[in-house]
Write a protein that holds these residues in place. Structure first.
Motif, PDB file in Angstrom:
ATOM      1  N   UNK A  83       0.814  -1.378  -0.060  1.00 36.83           N
ATOM      2  CA  UNK A  83      -0.236  -0.144  -0.042  1.00 36.83           C
ATOM      3  C   UNK A  83       0.889   1.223   0.080  1.00 36.83           C
ATOM      4  N   UNK A  84       2.004   1.133   0.745  1.00 35.21           N
ATOM      5  CA  UNK A  84       2.749   2.317   0.648  1.00 35.21           C
ATOM      6  C   UNK A  84       3.530   2.358  -0.578  1.00 35.21           C
ATOM      7  N   UNK A  85       4.050   1.448  -1.464  1.00 35.87           N
ATOM      8  CA  UNK A  85       4.359   1.623  -2.641  1.00 35.87           C
ATOM      9  C   UNK A  85       3.596   2.101  -3.733  1.00 35.87           C
ATOM     10  N   UNK A  86       2.063   1.796  -3.562  1.00 35.75           N
ATOM     11  CA  UNK A  86       1.373   2.055  -4.135  1.00 35.75           C
ATOM     12  C   UNK A  86       0.769   3.384  -4.385  1.00 35.75           C
ATOM     13  N   UNK A  89       3.784   5.628  -5.883  1.00 36.92           N
ATOM     14  CA  UNK A  89       3.509   5.509  -7.169  1.00 36.92           C
ATOM     15  C   UNK A  89       2.490   6.809  -7.630  1.00 36.92           C
ATOM     16  N   UNK A  90       1.328   6.574  -6.879  1.00 42.09           N
ATOM     17  CA  UNK A  90       0.045   7.722  -7.281  1.00 42.09           C
ATOM     18  C   UNK A  90       0.909   9.241  -7.098  1.00 42.09           C
ATOM     19  N   UNK A  91       1.511   9.290  -5.786  1.00 41.47           N
ATOM     20  CA  UNK A  91       1.893  10.734  -5.349  1.00 41.47           C
ATOM     21  C   UNK A  91       3.053  11.057  -6.506  1.00 41.47           C
ATOM     22  N   UNK A  96       4.896  15.334 -10.073  1.00 38.92           N
ATOM     23  CA  UNK A  96       6.163  15.181 -10.899  1.00 38.92           C
ATOM     24  C   UNK A  96       7.604  15.947 -10.422  1.00 38.92           C
ATOM     25  N   UNK A  97       8.591  15.465 -10.427  1.00 34.28           N
ATOM     26  CA  UNK A  97       9.802  16.160  -9.822  1.00 34.28           C
ATOM     27  C   UNK A  97      10.146  17.396 -10.504  1.00 34.28           C
ATOM     28  N   UNK A  98       9.689  17.506 -11.792  1.00 38.30           N
ATOM     29  CA  UNK A  98      10.061  18.997 -12.572  1.00 38.30           C
ATOM     30  C   UNK A  98       9.003  20.040 -11.952  1.00 38.30           C
ATOM     31  N   UNK A 107      -0.709  19.186  -5.385  1.00 33.84           N
ATOM     32  CA  UNK A 107      -0.706  18.913  -6.768  1.00 33.84           C
ATOM     33  C   UNK A 107      -1.610  19.698  -7.514  1.00 33.84           C
ATOM     34  N   UNK A 108      -2.562  20.167  -7.290  1.00 30.61           N
ATOM     35  CA  UNK A 108      -3.719  20.735  -8.281  1.00 30.61           C
ATOM     36  C   UNK A 108      -3.246  22.174  -8.060  1.00 30.61           C
TER      37      UNK A 108
END
Length: 110
Positions: A83-86, A89-91, A96-98, A107-108
């Motif tokens: 669940x942490x890896x998922x 991935x969503x985050x 995105x780093x850039x 994020x929005x």
């Protein structure tokens, strides 16, 4: 072979079961407990800078937070690693780093 997290969950459940507390540890009550214990963790920082907080109090309250969270995960047979890896991935897609590097914007708002 059990992971360290699985071994910790087993210890938590043994502690709980020795006291016949499982009857009180349904997900709703564990979520409430998690919120209360999180507030107690926050209290360790109230009116202090991060370096002024009592590390022993932080350890105690963080253990309570993790206790509740791990029992919730166990109730639903959730794999902590998965669940942490998922979520990471969503985050990564939302932040995105850039766009997100060095920013505290949601994020929005990036």
């Amino acid at each position: 072979m059990k992971t360290e997290i699985e071994a910790i969950i087993e210890k938590i459940k043994a502690f709980r079961d020795e006291r016949d507390w499982q009857q009180f540890h349904d997900p709703k009550n564990l979520a409430i407990c998690l919120t209360i214990e999180s507030s107690e963790l926050l209290q360790a920082f109230l009116w202090k800078n991060a370096d002024g907080a009592d590390v022993e109090k932080i350890k105690e309250e963080l253990a309570d937070v993790l206790y509740s969270a791990l029992l919730i995960a166990d109730h639903y047979n959730l794999n902590i690693k998965d669940i942490i890896e998922a979520k990471l991935k969503r985050n990564a897609q939302k932040y995105p780093v850039e766009k997100a590097k060095g920013s505290n914007k949601k994020y929005d708002d990036l």
